[in-house]
Design a protein around this motif. Structure first.
Motif, PDB file in Angstrom:
ATOM      1  N   ARG A   3      49.679  36.896  33.076  1.00 58.13           N
ATOM      2  CA  ARG A   3      49.148  36.815  34.437  1.00 58.13           C
ATOM      3  C   ARG A   3      49.766  37.902  35.322  1.00 58.13           C
ATOM      4  O   ARG A   3      49.866  37.737  36.531  1.00 58.13           O
ATOM      5  CB  ARG A   3      49.466  35.443  35.012  1.00 58.13           C
ATOM      6  CG  ARG A   3      48.740  34.324  34.315  1.00 58.13           C
ATOM      7  CD  ARG A   3      49.114  32.993  34.921  1.00 58.13           C
ATOM      8  NE  ARG A   3      48.180  31.976  34.479  1.00 58.13           N
ATOM      9  CZ  ARG A   3      48.529  30.746  34.150  1.00 58.13           C
ATOM     10  NH1 ARG A   3      49.784  30.363  34.233  1.00 58.13           N
ATOM     11  NH2 ARG A   3      47.622  29.881  33.763  1.00 58.13           N
ATOM     12  N   LYS A   5      48.775  40.978  36.259  1.00 59.66           N
ATOM     13  CA  LYS A   5      47.903  41.602  37.255  1.00 59.66           C
ATOM     14  C   LYS A   5      47.631  40.648  38.406  1.00 59.66           C
ATOM     15  O   LYS A   5      47.715  41.035  39.572  1.00 59.66           O
ATOM     16  CB  LYS A   5      46.589  42.052  36.609  1.00 59.66           C
ATOM     17  CG  LYS A   5      45.695  42.808  37.567  1.00 59.66           C
ATOM     18  CD  LYS A   5      44.481  43.363  36.858  1.00 59.66           C
ATOM     19  CE  LYS A   5      43.645  44.206  37.803  1.00 59.66           C
ATOM     20  NZ  LYS A   5      42.525  44.843  37.101  1.00 59.66           N
ATOM     21  N   GLN A   6      47.329  39.400  38.084  1.00 53.68           N
ATOM     22  CA  GLN A   6      47.048  38.399  39.115  1.00 53.68           C
ATOM     23  C   GLN A   6      48.249  38.249  40.053  1.00 53.68           C
ATOM     24  O   GLN A   6      48.103  38.303  41.274  1.00 53.68           O
ATOM     25  CB  GLN A   6      46.734  37.060  38.448  1.00 53.68           C
ATOM     26  CG  GLN A   6      46.712  35.879  39.387  1.00 53.68           C
ATOM     27  CD  GLN A   6      46.864  34.553  38.647  1.00 53.68           C
ATOM     28  OE1 GLN A   6      46.633  34.457  37.452  1.00 53.68           O
ATOM     29  NE2 GLN A   6      47.269  33.536  39.371  1.00 53.68           N
ATOM     30  N   LEU A   7      49.424  38.085  39.486  1.00 51.58           N
ATOM     31  CA  LEU A   7      50.629  37.904  40.302  1.00 51.58           C
ATOM     32  C   LEU A   7      50.978  39.168  41.077  1.00 51.58           C
ATOM     33  O   LEU A   7      51.385  39.106  42.239  1.00 51.58           O
ATOM     34  CB  LEU A   7      51.800  37.479  39.415  1.00 51.58           C
ATOM     35  CG  LEU A   7      51.699  36.058  38.863  1.00 51.58           C
ATOM     36  CD1 LEU A   7      52.701  35.853  37.732  1.00 51.58           C
ATOM     37  CD2 LEU A   7      51.919  35.042  39.960  1.00 51.58           C
ATOM     38  N   ARG A   8      50.792  40.312  40.444  1.00 49.59           N
ATOM     39  CA  ARG A   8      51.079  41.583  41.121  1.00 49.59           C
ATOM     40  C   ARG A   8      50.183  41.751  42.345  1.00 49.59           C
ATOM     41  O   ARG A   8      50.642  42.085  43.437  1.00 49.59           O
ATOM     42  CB  ARG A   8      50.868  42.753  40.150  1.00 49.59           C
ATOM     43  CG  ARG A   8      51.106  44.120  40.782  1.00 49.59           C
ATOM     44  CD  ARG A   8      50.893  45.250  39.802  1.00 49.59           C
ATOM     45  NE  ARG A   8      49.562  45.320  39.236  1.00 49.59           N
ATOM     46  CZ  ARG A   8      48.485  45.795  39.882  1.00 49.59           C
ATOM     47  NH1 ARG A   8      48.586  46.214  41.130  1.00 49.59           N
ATOM     48  NH2 ARG A   8      47.312  45.853  39.273  1.00 49.59           N
ATOM     49  N   GLN A   9      48.892  41.449  42.176  1.00 47.50           N
ATOM     50  CA  GLN A   9      47.955  41.584  43.282  1.00 47.50           C
ATOM     51  C   GLN A   9      48.219  40.545  44.374  1.00 47.50           C
ATOM     52  O   GLN A   9      48.125  40.860  45.566  1.00 47.50           O
ATOM     53  CB  GLN A   9      46.519  41.469  42.768  1.00 47.50           C
ATOM     54  CG  GLN A   9      46.107  42.674  41.949  1.00 47.50           C
ATOM     55  CD  GLN A   9      44.729  42.535  41.308  1.00 47.50           C
ATOM     56  OE1 GLN A   9      44.247  41.437  41.078  1.00 47.50           O
ATOM     57  NE2 GLN A   9      44.127  43.673  41.011  1.00 47.50           N
ATOM     58  N   GLU A  10      48.568  39.324  43.980  1.00 49.26           N
ATOM     59  CA  GLU A  10      48.892  38.286  44.964  1.00 49.26           C
ATOM     60  C   GLU A  10      50.091  38.676  45.811  1.00 49.26           C
ATOM     61  O   GLU A  10      50.213  38.260  46.955  1.00 49.26           O
ATOM     62  CB  GLU A  10      49.184  36.955  44.266  1.00 49.26           C
ATOM     63  CG  GLU A  10      47.958  36.264  43.731  1.00 49.26           C
ATOM     64  CD  GLU A  10      48.285  35.022  42.906  1.00 49.26           C
ATOM     65  OE1 GLU A  10      49.475  34.617  42.840  1.00 49.26           O
ATOM     66  OE2 GLU A  10      47.344  34.459  42.313  1.00 49.26           O
ATOM     67  N   GLU A  33      48.867  44.839  31.499  1.00 52.68           N
ATOM     68  CA  GLU A  33      47.744  44.244  32.217  1.00 52.68           C
ATOM     69  C   GLU A  33      46.438  44.365  31.436  1.00 52.68           C
ATOM     70  O   GLU A  33      45.583  43.490  31.501  1.00 52.68           O
ATOM     71  CB  GLU A  33      47.587  44.881  33.600  1.00 52.68           C
ATOM     72  CG  GLU A  33      48.684  44.476  34.560  1.00 52.68           C
ATOM     73  CD  GLU A  33      48.489  45.042  35.956  1.00 52.68           C
ATOM     74  OE1 GLU A  33      47.521  45.810  36.197  1.00 52.68           O
ATOM     75  OE2 GLU A  33      49.326  44.713  36.826  1.00 52.68           O
ATOM     76  N   TYR A  57      54.602  30.128  32.744  1.00 55.52           N
ATOM     77  CA  TYR A  57      53.488  30.381  33.654  1.00 55.52           C
ATOM     78  C   TYR A  57      53.003  31.818  33.483  1.00 55.52           C
ATOM     79  O   TYR A  57      51.809  32.073  33.372  1.00 55.52           O
ATOM     80  CB  TYR A  57      53.886  30.129  35.113  1.00 55.52           C
ATOM     81  CG  TYR A  57      52.739  30.384  36.054  1.00 55.52           C
ATOM     82  CD1 TYR A  57      51.768  29.423  36.262  1.00 55.52           C
ATOM     83  CD2 TYR A  57      52.604  31.604  36.692  1.00 55.52           C
ATOM     84  CE1 TYR A  57      50.690  29.668  37.102  1.00 55.52           C
ATOM     85  CE2 TYR A  57      51.534  31.855  37.532  1.00 55.52           C
ATOM     86  CZ  TYR A  57      50.576  30.895  37.727  1.00 55.52           C
ATOM     87  OH  TYR A  57      49.504  31.143  38.544  1.00 55.52           O
ATOM     88  N   GLY A  60      50.912  32.246  30.536  1.00 57.06           N
ATOM     89  CA  GLY A  60      49.692  31.442  30.496  1.00 57.06           C
ATOM     90  C   GLY A  60      49.851  30.143  29.727  1.00 57.06           C
ATOM     91  O   GLY A  60      48.875  29.507  29.350  1.00 57.06           O
ATOM     92  N   ASP A  63      49.977  25.635  33.659  1.00 54.17           N
ATOM     93  CA  ASP A  63      49.028  25.872  34.740  1.00 54.17           C
ATOM     94  C   ASP A  63      49.640  25.909  36.126  1.00 54.17           C
ATOM     95  O   ASP A  63      48.959  26.186  37.083  1.00 54.17           O
ATOM     96  CB  ASP A  63      47.929  24.811  34.721  1.00 54.17           C
ATOM     97  CG  ASP A  63      47.031  24.970  33.510  1.00 54.17           C
ATOM     98  OD1 ASP A  63      46.907  26.097  33.006  1.00 54.17           O
ATOM     99  OD2 ASP A  63      46.452  23.965  33.079  1.00 54.17           O
TER     100      ASP A  63
END
Length: 106
Positions: A3, A5-10, A33, A57, A60, A63
């Motif tokens: 995760r 990319k998701q965490l980096r963007q968040e 990524e 987490y 993955g 959750d």
């Protein structure tokens, strides 16, 4: 896989900024990524520390953030402060805490 990319963007980080924080190359972050390569264990731990989540987490395997749920009750500025604090080494964390104590007493 991860995760990242998701965490980096968040967290509003570029690949370069994330790489600088965990002491790797921007190319490595890009490969992770895209799923082209997988990070070594010490980078997985560094990523989890950087994002304030568990390695499970990040991988993955769960959750939610496990025991790290304090961010949900924080304002955006408080989250930024917490994220910045987590990115510091222990010495600089102590300095920051000393400065906060100084500011409170002014």
């Amino acid at each position: 896989m991860l995760r990242i990319k998701q965490l980096r963007q968040e967290n509003n980080l570029s690949q370069r900024a994330l790489a600088d924080r965990i002491l790797c190359s921007q190319t490595s972050v890009d490969y992770w990524e895209k799923g082209t390569a997988e990070p070594k264990a010490h980078f997985i731990i560094a990523l989890a520390d950087c994002f304030g989540c568990t390695t499970d987490y990040l991988l993955g395997r769960e959750d939610d953030f496990g025991n790290v749920n304090v961010e949900s009750d924080l304002s955006e500025s408080e989250q930024k402060i917490l994220f910045s604090f987590r990115a510091l080494n222990e010495t600089n964390r102590e300095k920051l805490l000393d400065y906060c104590t100084y500011l409170k007493t002014r």
